[in-house]
Design a protein around this motif. Sequence first.
Motif, short mmCIF file in Angstrom:
data_model
loop_
_atom_site.label_atom_id
_atom_site.label_comp_id
_atom_site.label_asym_id
_atom_site.label_seq_id
_atom_site.Cartn_x
_atom_site.Cartn_y
_atom_site.Cartn_z
N LYS A 244 0.73 -1.29 0.12
CA LYS A 244 0.00 -0.13 -0.06
C LYS A 244 0.90 1.26 0.04
O LYS A 244 1.87 1.22 0.50
CB LYS A 244 -0.79 0.04 1.15
CG LYS A 244 -1.80 -1.09 1.33
CD LYS A 244 -2.78 -1.17 2.57
CE LYS A 244 -3.85 -2.24 2.67
NZ LYS A 244 -4.55 -2.01 3.85
N LEU A 245 0.34 2.45 -0.64
CA LEU A 245 1.01 3.47 -0.46
C LEU A 245 0.88 4.08 0.94
O LEU A 245 0.01 4.68 1.01
CB LEU A 245 0.57 4.47 -1.70
CG LEU A 245 1.44 5.70 -1.87
CD1 LEU A 245 2.92 5.50 -2.36
CD2 LEU A 245 0.71 6.75 -2.81
N SER A 246 1.67 4.08 1.82
CA SER A 246 1.91 4.48 3.20
C SER A 246 2.11 6.08 3.19
O SER A 246 2.43 6.59 2.04
CB SER A 246 2.70 3.77 3.94
OG SER A 246 4.32 4.13 3.59
N PRO A 247 1.54 6.79 4.06
CA PRO A 247 1.73 8.30 4.29
C PRO A 247 3.08 8.65 4.00
O PRO A 247 3.50 9.59 3.19
CB PRO A 247 1.21 8.46 5.65
CG PRO A 247 0.02 7.69 5.79
CD PRO A 247 0.77 6.11 5.16
N PRO A 248 4.16 7.94 4.67
CA PRO A 248 5.67 8.35 4.35
C PRO A 248 5.87 8.24 2.89
O PRO A 248 6.71 9.19 2.39
CB PRO A 248 6.34 7.38 5.39
CG PRO A 248 5.63 7.15 6.40
CD PRO A 248 4.03 7.09 5.77
N ALA A 249 5.45 7.14 2.40
CA ALA A 249 5.79 6.87 0.91
C ALA A 249 5.36 7.83 -0.03
O ALA A 249 5.95 8.48 -0.93
CB ALA A 249 5.48 5.53 0.57
N PHE A 250 3.96 8.23 0.43
CA PHE A 250 3.20 9.41 -0.53
C PHE A 250 4.02 10.74 -0.37
O PHE A 250 4.24 11.21 -1.45
CB PHE A 250 1.89 9.41 0.02
CG PHE A 250 1.03 10.57 -0.79
CD1 PHE A 250 0.76 10.28 -1.91
CD2 PHE A 250 0.72 11.70 -0.07
CE1 PHE A 250 -0.12 11.29 -2.62
CE2 PHE A 250 -0.03 12.69 -0.95
CZ PHE A 250 -0.51 12.20 -1.96
N ARG A 251 4.47 10.98 1.06
CA ARG A 251 4.99 12.59 1.19
C ARG A 251 6.20 12.55 0.41
O ARG A 251 6.85 13.34 -0.33
CB ARG A 251 5.26 12.58 2.83
CG ARG A 251 3.75 12.94 3.26
CD ARG A 251 4.01 13.47 4.74
NE ARG A 251 4.88 12.86 5.45
CZ ARG A 251 4.38 12.08 6.49
NH1 ARG A 251 2.93 11.84 6.50
NH2 ARG A 251 5.11 10.98 7.18
#
Length: 714
Positions: free
Chosen positions: A386-393
């Motif tokens: 899944k695209l986690s928040p840290p990965a997204f930012r």
Amino acid sequence: MSRTIMLIPIGGGVGLTTISLGMVRALERQGARAGFFKPVAQLRLGDQGPERSTAIIKNATNLTPPDPLRMHYAESLISSDQRDVLLEEVVARYQQYCSQDDVVVVEGLVPTRRSPWANRANIDIAKALDAEVVFVATPGIDDAGQLRERVEIAQSNMGGSKNKQILGVIVNKVGAPVDDQGRTRPDLSEIFEGSELQTHASTDSILKAFKHAKLPLLGCIPWTYDLIAPRVQDLVEHLRASIINEGDIKDRRLRSVTFCARSVPNMISHFKPGSLLVTSADRPDVIVSACLAAMNGVEIGALLLTGGFEPDESLMDLCKPAMDGGLPVLLVETNTWQTSLNLQAFNLEVPTDDPLRIEQVQDYTASHIDEAWIESLISGSERKRKLSPPAFRYQLTELARQANKRIVLPEGTEPRTIKAAAICAERGIARCVLIGNPEEVHKIAEQQGVTLGEGVEIIDPEQVRENYIAPMVELRKHKGLTEVVAEEQLEDEVVLGTMMLAQNEVDGLVSGAVHTTAHTIRPPLQLIKTAPGSSLVSSIFFMLLPDQVLVYGDCAINPDPTAEQLADIAIQSAESALAFGIEPKVAMISYSTGTSGTGSDVDKVRKATELAKSKRPDIVIDGPLQYDAAVMENVAKKKAPDSPVAGQATVFIFPDLNTGNTTYKAVQRSADLISIGPMLQGMRKPVNDLSRGALVEDIVYTVALTAIQSKQLD
């Protein structure tokens, strides 16, 4: 099968917690399910717990690492020759809590005089967990060559080059100021004047020394003062200070300390943003001068009064405007000399309850760990990421850097906007253009301790306004716009910034920190207009849940869209999700699921779903779906067992603005999560609105979104 990486320190003071945090963040950025495990708690002298690394990981991430074994218990087993029992318990805890993770970061023990057995224990634990080893070192007083020799000795003590479990080394605190004992001594105060603080190995010299070393260099973390700025409240707790005026005690950070023992004219240069001013309580001249500086916009960190007696009440009344403006004023019983000694003992480690500083440490450290190596750790994982928040930012900032766009910020004299522009320039996210009087912009920046570098441009509206009168008249001539009215409208910086965008002088616009949504959006709708093929402008929010990022639309623009408009919003939102790395599975939200409900509202959602599917059969869309059926697998199995979206939706389309805005705010506030947006869709050129309560980081990420949108429209 989990892959286990054990961080083993070479010596003390290497910043092991910092590297653990950075490793977890680097793994999260790649979409991996990271785990963390500290086998044995190791508290500092006088520390009452909980164990720092585990507590920080629990507070700052969605991970739930196991509590470590108590040091006293571990020592009792080792002293009674029950080392095997200790290792069995370590393995049991690991298997219970970490076996489902992609990569588990295990933090080893630091060898100290109180724990001489730590090196042996690290080796035993690594073997018991079948862990791969990464050494963590800091240069101290060594040059790069001496550092490399120390690392190779540590490798030799664990089997040398024959031991294939040793992966490499991460070097921390490169360029840190150290004393002649090799201890890191941040020059936070004039206390250290006269100390022989020095730095030895540089980043370049370390990279060169390890280029042909036996062990690869997996990370090289430069020292930075920005990561050691404590909150005023941390100092209050350390000194057990009384609070005369609370002010912004929870938010202001200290970056320097000045002892005000000289005359005021010789100290004024030290009255800087983030400065802790220490003075005897019987120095009214210093107190008044500090308060005058604060009233003139200098965000002094705090005023610390020594000697134990409160200043005169009439003096405090005179200084009330400064204190009302947020200046914390503290009082300690000790004299200035004893206070200086107490300040030297101040622990600059990251507190477990300082999420902003933890976030900065994680992101900074992760950015200096070899990305290719991190990717190699999870390349064999079969789990769908899944695209986690840290990965997204992280993805946002990386894509924005690649886009290299010029973004105009019409609210150029707004303090948060100025800070955000400086951060964007420093990180390479975008080249920001601030609209405002240059002298005023620089003054506000200086008061906040912000440096506006080459990546920030300031445009004086008075100098350029007339350049846009004729082009604006041309764009709005069908509406009968005259030069007089155009000149009047261009007094509004949002209109001026919009014209810069319309003339292709900038690539995007971000506003809204002090303006309403209507104020921000109206000029672009008039002057920029919608993109070809778009029937309307809509918006989405990126909702950063603990383990993934969801897209909500439309929560900001269209009050009551028709079925046709709702279908277009769904398609726009799915395309936006895909553009930012989120696999779109679109749920058309309603108060009923499938064919169970009737009524005009649910009929609208049903019709919109059919229209969206017919227009874009390549997008996975389903509806009507209730929110719980869209997001929860167990509910989906009962209410919509055949739905390709139910239970796994990533894009949520709400039937009207009332539902969408209420839901996004309820989720955001109740779950205490970050939302990024609104991001506008359907414009010919990217324009994005901010909440008037936006934080500096919110503005930074909105600028990044805008830069990426511009690249996509090229």
